[in-house]
Structures are given as structure tokens and as C-alpha cells.
Design a protein around this motif. Structure first.
Motif: not given
Length: 406
Positions: A313-319
Motif C-alpha cells: 500500500q502507498f499513500n498520496i496526500a489525498r488518499g
């Protein structure tokens, strides 16, 4: 043990018969059809005819872009690129100066009459400045304002008939094997796997068509890829731009975020957070994993018996994005570089009424039903279509080739 009338609440978990999609999830969780398997846990629809249509609506956020500079603080006629979605009474804020104006009237397709400096200081405004709506305001005893509607986007798809057959000679049926299940069970299982995989391929890469074949009506459905790439399914505010990115020779985190960020411009399910499933090929997964590795600092300590990084899993600023490596994408050198973001809250399948997965056997159980042939077999048939309620909440990235820091 129970007393009284037995009802469905008394069934032991997983005792009752599963749907075909549920069986695929349960028996082949790492198989060829993870998306189709997930549909067993998502809402389903009933298609009442072969063309299945639905509507999607996207909230409007009115704005106007100046098509000519406003030379002073007193000019009340603004020339703009378009007056679509603008109404008298709307308050519009100039992004460059902070001035708020109120629209008094719509003069024509490219001009509005405004009141200047509402709670702010009026000043000259340069060409190409955007003014965004910050609400509306009306005087006491005002006349009822004009109505503004959101025009829904109509999306249609066609049901597609999927059929796969298993068959064994009577001799092969009677032959005992020393490994695996019986010959019938093995053949049936292979048929089920092929059926699920064929549906899965169409859910991703199907192309809508309608015609005749062998003198009979013939239809194929649009899959996720075609639906995401169709600009007609996006709001007018997108200007024909779709969520499709072709990666360059290298991809860094900033570029990955830019490609996936538009999927969160759509609020699709207020009950859950901003999360998407990212189906990837092995090459794409390696690139995304290496983006994390190249942007991280890690140490291998003395005594360690394994090393390396594996991100699910990875995250960006919005989700956030949960990666699933899809065997289908690993079937060729092009698709292995694919990444397809899917908002499961917008995705489902619609079965034509009564055409959920059906099994029809021949010459089984001692009943001869197939022209006296010395063989046994059966056919699995499903008729369904792919439904994507909000295409802009999904995205495609192709050609993920190599990772870079940044």
C-alpha cells in the motif's frame, strides 16, 4: 442443536451454497479473476434488457475566466470565456486580487454585468484571471432567482454472454488418476477457472459492440479501460481530459501522485475514506515498489536473516492505494507495465435477469441428454455487463518502466 422451526439464521457460516463469484473468491483467492471475485462482496444490479443504462452526476463549482483585462475599479462589464453555469446573485472572487463581485445579469454567452467590490476593494484585474464562486447573496423581498440544474451524464453498456464447456469421454471419466481430483472434478474446475478469467478480461479490457454472428444477435460490453477513457463520461469541467497517463522512461513519486490525484476529485462514498484498489502488473508493481525504496532510508542490521522492501500500500496526500498484482496483467510485456486504479464503491456488475452464472450438464447422473454421445460434460453460461457509476474516480497508468527518486 436447535429446537422449533429451523430457519436461515441457523446455517453454519459458509455452509450455504455460494454464488459463482463467491466461489471464485473462496476457492481461488490468488487466481486469475480477483476483480470478478470481489463483485460477490459489492452491490449487484439486475439488467432488465440487453442495454443497461445508468446516470452519474457531478457537483458543479461555477467559475469564470476573464477573456479580457478589467482596466479599472469601475468597469462593470466583464468579458469571460463562458457564462455557462453562471446566474445573477452569485458572488465571484478574483483569485489574483481578492476582490468579490456580484453578478447582476448575464448579458450574453461571454459577458456578465457585475457589482464591484462586495466587502472588498475593487481594482484592475488582469486578463485570464479566474473568478471562483464563493456563495450567493440576495436583498430583502428579492424576486425568486433562476434555477440551476446538474445535467446527469448517461452511461450505457451492453450485456455480454460468456460460455465455457468442459467435456470428457466416457473412458476418461472412468479412468482413475493418482494425483489431484477425479478427472471430472479436474475438468470442471478448469472450466470454472476459464469462465471466471474470461469475465475478468472483459471487465478490464472489453469493448462495446453490437451486431450479428451466425445469424443471431451478438453483443460485447465496455470494460473498465474503455469506460475510463471515454471523455463523454466526464463532466464538462474536465474539458475532454480523461484520467489516463502514459509514463515516461522513468517515474518518480511526484509524477505518480500527479497521475492518480484526479481520482480523488470525486466524492463517491461518504461512508468510507479516500481509498482505491490499484491493480498492477508485475513490472508496474516493481516500479512503484522501487519508487518507495529510492525515496526511503533504511538500514540492514547485523544478524538479519532477510532484507528488502515490499510495499502493499502507498499513500498520496489525498488518499491511499492498495496494490493487487493481477495475473492477467502479467500475461504480456505491455500489460505488465499497467496500473489501473479502481474505486470499488463505483464498480459493480449487472446480471441480465435470471442469467446469473448457470451450469448445464449433459450425460451426468445416468441421464442421457446429448445425442447418445459416449462422453460427459457441461456448459457454464453467464450474461452480465460492467457498471462504473463514476468513471472519473478511476484512472489508468501505462508504460511504468523504471523508478526514479523525487
Amino acid at each position: 442443536m436447535s429446537t422449533g422451526i429451523f430457519n436461515t439464521s441457523g446455517f453454519t457460516t459458509d455452509l450455504v451454497k455460494k454464488s459463482f463469484a463467491q466461489s471464485i473468491t473462496r476457492l481461488m483467492p490468488n487466481g486469475q479473476a480477483p476483480l470478478f471475485g470481489m463483485t460477490a462482496m459489492l452491490p449487484t444490479e439486475i439488467a432488465v434488457q440487453v442495454e443497461h443504462g445508468f446516470f452519474t452526476k457531478t457537483m458543479l463549482f461555477p467559475s469564470m475566466n476573464l477573456d479580457a483585462a478589467v482596466a479599472n475599479a469601475t468597469d462593470t462589464t466583464f468579458t469571460v470565456a463562458s457564462t455557462t453555469d453562471l446566474l445573477p446573485g452569485m458572488l465571484m472572487r478574483a483569485e489574483s486580487t481578492g476582490e468579490v463581485v456580484i453578478i447582476n445579469s448575464i448579458l450574453n454567452a461571454t459577458q456578465v454585468s457585475v457589482g464591484r467590490g462586495i466587502g472588498s476593494t475593487a481594482a484592475a484585474i488582469a486578463d485570464n484571471v479566474n473568478l471562483y464562486q464563493v456563495g450567493n447573496a440576495f436583498e430583502e423581498s428579492s424576486v425568486r432567482p433562476n434555477a440551476l440544474q446538474i445535467n446527469p451524464v448517461r452511461i450505457t453498456n451492453l450485456t455480454q454472454i460468456f460460455r465455457n464447456t468442459w467435456a470428457l469421454s466416457g473412458t476418461a471419466q472412468a479412468t482413475q488418476v493418482i494425483a489431484g481430483e477425479t478427472t471430472v472434478a479436474e475438468n470442471r474446475q478448469d472450466c470454472a477457472a476459464f469462465h471466471a478469467a474470461d469475465i475478468e478480461k472483459a471487465l478490464f479490457f472489453g469493448t462495446k459492440s453490437q451486431g450479428t454472428r451466425n445469424g443471431q444477435p451478438f453483443r460485447t460490453m465496455d470494460g473498465l479501460r474503455n469506460i475510463i477513457l471515454n471523455p463523454a463520461y466526464y463532466p464538462a469541467s474536465y474539458g475532454g481530459v480523461v484520467n489516463n497517463t502514459t509514463a515516461g522512461a522513468t517515474t518518480n513519486f511526484t509524477q505518480l501522485e500527479t497521475a492518480l490525484n484526479p481520482t480523488f476529485n470525486q466524492s463517491t462514498d461518504p461512508k468510507v475514506g479516500n481509498e482505491r484498489v490499484l491493480f498492477v502488473g508485475g513490472g508496474a508493481r516493481q516500479v512503484i515498489n522501487n519508487i518507495g525504496r529510492l525515496n526511503a532510508t533504511y538500514q540492514i542490521q547485523n544478524g538479519a536473516t532477510s532484507y528488502g522492501l515490499q510495499f502493499g500500500q502507498f499513500n498520496i496526500a489525498r488518499g491511499s492505494f492498495r496494490m493487487i498484482e493481477h495475473p492477467l496483467f502479467n500475461s504480456n510485456s505491455d500489460w505488465t507495465k499497467y496500473a489501473m486504479a479502481v474505486d470499488l464503491s463505483t464498480f459493480r456488475v449487472a446480471y441480465l435477469g435470471g442469467r446469473n452464472t448457470m451450469k448445464q450438464d449433459f450425460n451426468m447422473g445416468g441421464q442421457v441428454v446429448d445425442n447418445g454421445i459416449d462422453a460427459v460434460g457441461g456448459t457454464i453460461t453467464t450474461e452480465l455487463t460492467c457498471v462504473v457509476k463514476n468513471p472519473p474516480a478511476n484512472a489508468i497508468i501505462t508504460n511504468l518502466t523504471a523508478a526514479a527518486a523525487g
